[in-house]
Design a protein around this motif. Structure first.
Motif, short mmCIF file in Angstrom:
data_model
loop_
_atom_site.label_atom_id
_atom_site.label_comp_id
_atom_site.label_asym_id
_atom_site.label_seq_id
_atom_site.Cartn_x
_atom_site.Cartn_y
_atom_site.Cartn_z
N PHE A 52 0.85 -1.20 0.00
CA PHE A 52 0.00 0.00 0.00
C PHE A 52 0.88 1.25 0.00
O PHE A 52 1.90 1.30 0.70
CB PHE A 52 -0.92 0.03 1.22
CG PHE A 52 -2.06 -0.94 1.16
CD1 PHE A 52 -2.41 -1.55 -0.03
CD2 PHE A 52 -2.80 -1.24 2.28
CE1 PHE A 52 -3.47 -2.44 -0.11
CE2 PHE A 52 -3.87 -2.13 2.22
CZ PHE A 52 -4.19 -2.73 1.03
N VAL A 53 0.47 2.24 -0.78
CA VAL A 53 1.26 3.46 -0.93
C VAL A 53 0.66 4.57 -0.07
O VAL A 53 -0.54 4.86 -0.16
CB VAL A 53 1.31 3.90 -2.41
CG1 VAL A 53 1.94 5.28 -2.54
CG2 VAL A 53 2.09 2.88 -3.24
N TYR A 54 1.50 5.18 0.74
CA TYR A 54 1.12 6.34 1.56
C TYR A 54 1.90 7.55 1.06
O TYR A 54 3.13 7.50 0.98
CB TYR A 54 1.43 6.09 3.04
CG TYR A 54 0.49 5.11 3.71
CD1 TYR A 54 -0.52 5.55 4.56
CD2 TYR A 54 0.60 3.73 3.47
CE1 TYR A 54 -1.39 4.66 5.18
CE2 TYR A 54 -0.27 2.84 4.08
CZ TYR A 54 -1.25 3.31 4.94
OH TYR A 54 -2.11 2.43 5.53
N THR A 55 1.18 8.61 0.73
CA THR A 55 1.79 9.79 0.15
C THR A 55 1.57 11.00 1.05
O THR A 55 0.71 10.99 1.94
CB THR A 55 1.20 10.08 -1.24
OG1 THR A 55 -0.22 10.25 -1.12
CG2 THR A 55 1.49 8.93 -2.20
N ARG A 56 2.33 12.07 0.77
CA ARG A 56 2.27 13.25 1.63
C ARG A 56 1.03 14.10 1.37
O ARG A 56 0.66 14.91 2.20
CB ARG A 56 3.52 14.11 1.44
CG ARG A 56 4.70 13.70 2.29
CD ARG A 56 4.38 13.74 3.77
NE ARG A 56 5.57 13.68 4.61
CZ ARG A 56 5.56 13.63 5.91
NH1 ARG A 56 4.41 13.60 6.56
NH2 ARG A 56 6.69 13.58 6.60
N GLU A 57 0.40 13.93 0.21
CA GLU A 57 -0.86 14.63 -0.04
C GLU A 57 -1.80 13.66 -0.73
O GLU A 57 -1.36 12.71 -1.38
CB GLU A 57 -0.65 15.88 -0.89
CG GLU A 57 0.03 15.64 -2.23
CD GLU A 57 0.19 16.92 -3.01
OE1 GLU A 57 -0.81 17.65 -3.15
OE2 GLU A 57 1.30 17.18 -3.49
N PRO A 58 -3.11 13.88 -0.58
CA PRO A 58 -4.06 12.92 -1.15
C PRO A 58 -4.08 12.98 -2.67
O PRO A 58 -4.47 14.00 -3.25
CB PRO A 58 -5.40 13.33 -0.54
CG PRO A 58 -5.23 14.76 -0.16
CD PRO A 58 -3.79 14.94 0.19
N TYR A 59 -3.62 11.93 -3.31
CA TYR A 59 -3.60 11.84 -4.77
C TYR A 59 -2.97 13.08 -5.40
O TYR A 59 -3.53 13.70 -6.30
CB TYR A 59 -5.03 11.64 -5.32
CG TYR A 59 -5.59 10.26 -5.05
CD1 TYR A 59 -4.86 9.11 -5.35
CD2 TYR A 59 -6.87 10.10 -4.51
CE1 TYR A 59 -5.37 7.85 -5.10
CE2 TYR A 59 -7.40 8.84 -4.26
CZ TYR A 59 -6.64 7.72 -4.56
OH TYR A 59 -7.16 6.47 -4.32
N GLY A 60 -1.77 13.40 -4.92
CA GLY A 60 -1.06 14.52 -5.51
C GLY A 60 -0.68 14.24 -6.95
O GLY A 60 -0.56 13.08 -7.36
#
Length: 466
Positions: free
Chosen positions: A441-449
């Protein structure tokens, strides 16, 4: 540890409050009187130390102290399970191994080691007649004498069905792989390192005699003190309150000389799904699980002719309790032990450990903390003082987990959804952090940047109003 009164206490500086001690003694006195047992001894362990013990007896001024031995019955199984898990941790067996791989020729060749530990191998509950608890073990000199010719009562692995012969086979497995009697292995590998020199296969003075109390009259009958031979791993041991306090402390925290805390945590996880809708009881690998007054307890009950026993641990409360009696039935010692935990926790709830900051700061880890997004779902990553990362869903839920650092730079999930899964910090070519990969699972710094490394890509038009 001599006792000068019914309410005996240790000399530890963290003794319980007088009101707590009185409530505990009252509960023990009621259990002995209403249960009509010749004697009863019990104790409470807090944060690994015996902080209270009390006893009652039918003889005025002669209540047992914590050095008097009682037979502990199926509490023996917790010791046998620890021996088997030691073999597993040393690489001498796998829990998925069929028993026949190591101990061939028994009627349970196809049952796995894990199934025997969890009583889920489908084996018969008891031996063929006569009643093994009241007959000399010499009547069953061979392992084949412990089970019927067709011993399976249920499909293996499908349900919990308590099997005393199954634990006799586990004791024989220990003997086969260690090359000596299981009792000697237990003494050398477990009892001696924990200082439990009053836990033995046969009674040693001072010890209580076992009795049956007539159900309809206040008269007693002595019970036989049998050596059950090959069935010993199912319930042979004798122990004392002082030794069981040490055993409770070990079951709560582990001891690297015997078994690590991680392995003990594995033992107390349910091994088979619950059958009752309320999930009031269960079984792990050699440990019974019990819900009592909103608490999850683990430990074991025990009974043999003339004796009953109970020992439970509440990890959340930092408490454990034991109770021992010398009557075949009457005083519900497993329930009593659970009640003693509840009384102590109610009167003296556990104090949380003081908050303390990190002793040193890793700037790279500090930079990872804060909000992360799994798709559009907000999460937060925190760096805790105990050296773990904690990933939490801000909207609640069960995907949150704690992660422990690994030598290769990754992080291992410790609990909840990501238990056993790997968290990796994925970096770009220039060394900056791209995202977190948690079990793919990918966790990013902004939602769907727009530049997020999200599988399937992000719509180039970005967030829109519709």
């Amino acid at each position: 540890m001599p006792m000068s009164s019914d309410d005996q206490m240790t000399d530890q500086p963290d003794q319980l409050l007088p009101t707590t001690r009185r409530a505990l003694l009252h509960r023990v006195a009621v259990a002995q009187a209403e249960g009509r047992t010749p004697s009863l001894v019990a104790g409470v362990v807090r944060e690994g130390r015996l902080v209270w013990s009390g006893a009652r007896s039918m003889i005025d001024g002669h209540a047992p102290d914590p050095d008097v031995q009682y037979r502990i019955g199926s509490l023996t199984k917790t010791f046998v399970a620890v021996l088997v898990l030691r073999l597993r941790d040393e690489g001498l067996l796998d829990l998925a191994d069929p028993l026949g791989r190591h101990l061939p020729g028994t009627p349970a060749d196809d049952a796995t080691v894990a199934q025997l530990l969890a009583h889920s191998g489908g084996l018969a509950a008891e031996t063929p007649e006569p009643w093994w608890e009241r007959t000399d073990g010499a009547l069953r000199p061979e392992l084949g004498d412990l089970l019927e010719e067709s011993p399976l009562k249920h499909p293996a692995g499908r349900r919990h069905h308590y099997s005393n012969p199954g634990y006799a086979l586990l004791g024989a497995l220990v003997e086969k792989l260690r090359g000596e009697p299981w009792g000697e292995v237990l003494r050398r590998e477990v009892l001696a390192p924990l200082g439990m020199d009053r836990t033995t296969l046969l009674p040693e003075h001072p010890h209580a005699g076992g009795f049956a109390v007539h159900p309809w009259a206040d008269v007693m009958l002595p019970e036989p003190l049998t050596d059950t031979g090959l069935m010993g791993p199912a319930g042979q041991l004798w122990s004392t309150g002082a030794d069981l306090a040490r055993w409770a402390a070990f079951l709560a925290a582990g001891d690297d000389k015997v078994l690590k805390a991680d392995t003990l945590a594995e033992m107390r996880r349910p091994a088979v799904g619950p059958e009752d809708a309320e999930w009031t009881s269960g079984y792990g690998l050699g440990l019974q699980l019990r819900r009592h007054e909103g608490r999850l307890l683990y430990g074991h009950s025990g009974s043999m002719p003339g004796f009953t026993a109970g020992l439970w641990v509440s990890a959340d409360d930092g408490l454990a309790a034991f109770a021992l009696s010398n009557a075949t039935s009457g005083a519900n010692t497993p329930l009593l032990a659970a009640q003693l935990i509840g009384i102590t926790a109610t009167h003296e709830p556990r104090l949380p450990a003081p908050w303390r900051p990190l002793s040193e700061v890793d700037e790279e880890l500090l930079a990872l903390t804060g909000p992360w997004y799994w798709g559009a779902a907000p999460n937060v990553l925190r760096l805790r003082a105990e050296g773990v990362l904690e990933l939490t869903e801000l909207a609640g839920g069960r995907r949150g987990s704690r992660f422990r650092p690994q030598p290769d730079g990754s992080w291992l999930g410790l609990d909840n959804y990501y238990a056993g899964e790997t968290l990796r910090v994925v970096r770009r070519a220039d060394g900056t952090v791209s995202h977190l990969d948690v079990g793919s699972f990918v966790y990013t710094r902004e939602p769907y940047g727009p530049a997020a490394a999200v599988p399937g890509g992000v719509d180039p038009q970005g967030w829109q109003a519709f």
